[in-house]
Design an enzyme around this catalytic site. Structure first.
Site, PDB file in Angstrom:
ATOM      1  N   ASP A  23       0.865  -1.179   0.000  1.00  0.00           N
ATOM      2  CA  ASP A  23       0.000   0.000   0.000  1.00  0.00           C
ATOM      3  C   ASP A  23       0.907   1.236   0.000  1.00  0.00           C
ATOM      4  OD1 ASP A  23      -1.703  -2.143   0.583  1.00  0.00           O
ATOM      5  OD2 ASP A  23      -2.922  -1.013   2.007  1.00  0.00           O
TER       6      ASP A  23
ATOM      7  N   LYS B 282      -7.111   3.238  -2.561  1.00  0.00           N
ATOM      8  CA  LYS B 282      -7.407   3.176  -1.123  1.00  0.00           C
ATOM      9  C   LYS B 282      -7.620   4.587  -0.600  1.00  0.00           C
ATOM     10  CE  LYS B 282      -4.915   1.882   3.148  1.00  0.00           C
ATOM     11  NZ  LYS B 282      -3.724   1.162   3.681  1.00  0.00           N
TER      12      LYS B 282
ATOM     13  N   LYS C 207     -10.349   0.105  -1.523  1.00  0.00           N
ATOM     14  CA  LYS C 207     -10.135  -0.168  -0.098  1.00  0.00           C
ATOM     15  C   LYS C 207     -10.514   1.055   0.725  1.00  0.00           C
ATOM     16  CE  LYS C 207      -6.486  -1.425   3.241  1.00  0.00           C
ATOM     17  NZ  LYS C 207      -5.100  -1.965   3.378  1.00  0.00           N
TER      18      LYS C 207
END
EC number: 4.1.2.4
Length: 259
Positions: free
Chosen positions: A101, A166, A200
């Protein structure tokens, strides 16, 4: 769906997370053990790179090798030094991450620089692709603030090769919101990349009821069948206790953290 069904689904979609400055091997071991529930396991655990080996060892010892290990790079500030972001991503992959990430250089985008974000994601993606590692790009929607910038960061990340977009690091005042999720999910739909790009929601999703709102929104935009581990994740830590309370018919005490 019943609230219990939703809780079980949300558990299976969680990236169970600890990203605190005082993390230790013991805390990561405990996190991995907490994720090994009677109701199944999360999609992943998310830890700092140096804890990947102990997380791997712990998951293996408890027969939970299907749980992926995610980590973070260029975190949490999203600086615009591409070389550092790439070096950190290479190190994360070397530690054995299944998923990375990376924080998008959101301040550069706010200042009008679209190119550095594209290049940073593109180069980190090249590292990940070569090692069969998924790349999630954290756009820090709560700092971008406007719908226009949230959409732009999502588009740039997707065009540069993101496997997921995300919402947040969990380290800023405003993390995941339904409003930002709506824009990001619509961007995935509008670019025609729903087959290859996931979403996400991270930070601030703390209850089964809140998780249900995100799942309902996602189903509305991309369809119920789209919601699976390959396409949808919750980045969370305190959510787990609430999901388990729902599944066990217990009342839950909210512990308040950014995640």
């Amino acid at each position: 769906m019943s609230l219990k069904s939703i809780a079980k689904q949300a558990l299976s979609l969680m990236d169970l997370t600890t990203l605190n400055d005082n993390d230790t091997d013991e805390k990561v071991v405990t996190l991995c053990q907490q994720g090994n529930t009677l109701f199944g396991t999360p999609a992943a655990v998310c830890v700092y790179p140096r804890f990947i080996p102990i997380a791997r060892k712990t998951l293996k010892a408890q027969g939970a090798e299907q749980v992926k290990i995610a980590t973070v790079t260029n975190f949490p500030h999203g600086n615009d030094d591409i070389d550092i972001a790439v070096a950190e991503t290479k190190a994360a992959v070397a530690y054995g991450a299944d998923e990375v990430d990376v924080v998008f250089p959101y301040r550069a985008l706010i200042a009008g620089n679209e190119q550095v974000g594209f290049e940073l994601v593109k180069q980190c993606k090249a590292v990940c692709s070569a090692n069969n590692v998924a790349l999630k790009v954290i756009i820090e929607s709560g700092e971008l603030k406007t719908a226009e910038l949230i959409r732009k960061a999502s588009e740039i990340s997707i065009k540069a090769g993101a496997d997921f977009i995300k919402t947040s690091t969990g380290k800023v005042p405003v993390n995941a919101t339904l409003e930002s999720a709506h824009i990001m999910l619509e961007t995935i739909r509008d670019l025609g990349v729903a087959d290859s790009v996931g979403f996400k929601a991270a930070g601030g999703v703390k209850t089964t009821e809140e998780a249900e709102q995100y799942l309902a929104l996602t189903a509305e935009i991309l369809g119920q069948d789209w919601i699976n581990q390959a396409h949808f994740r919750f980045g969370a830590s305190s959510l787990l206790a609430n999901l388990l309370a729902t599944l066990n018919d217990e009342q839950v005490n909210q512990n308040v953290t950014g995640y």
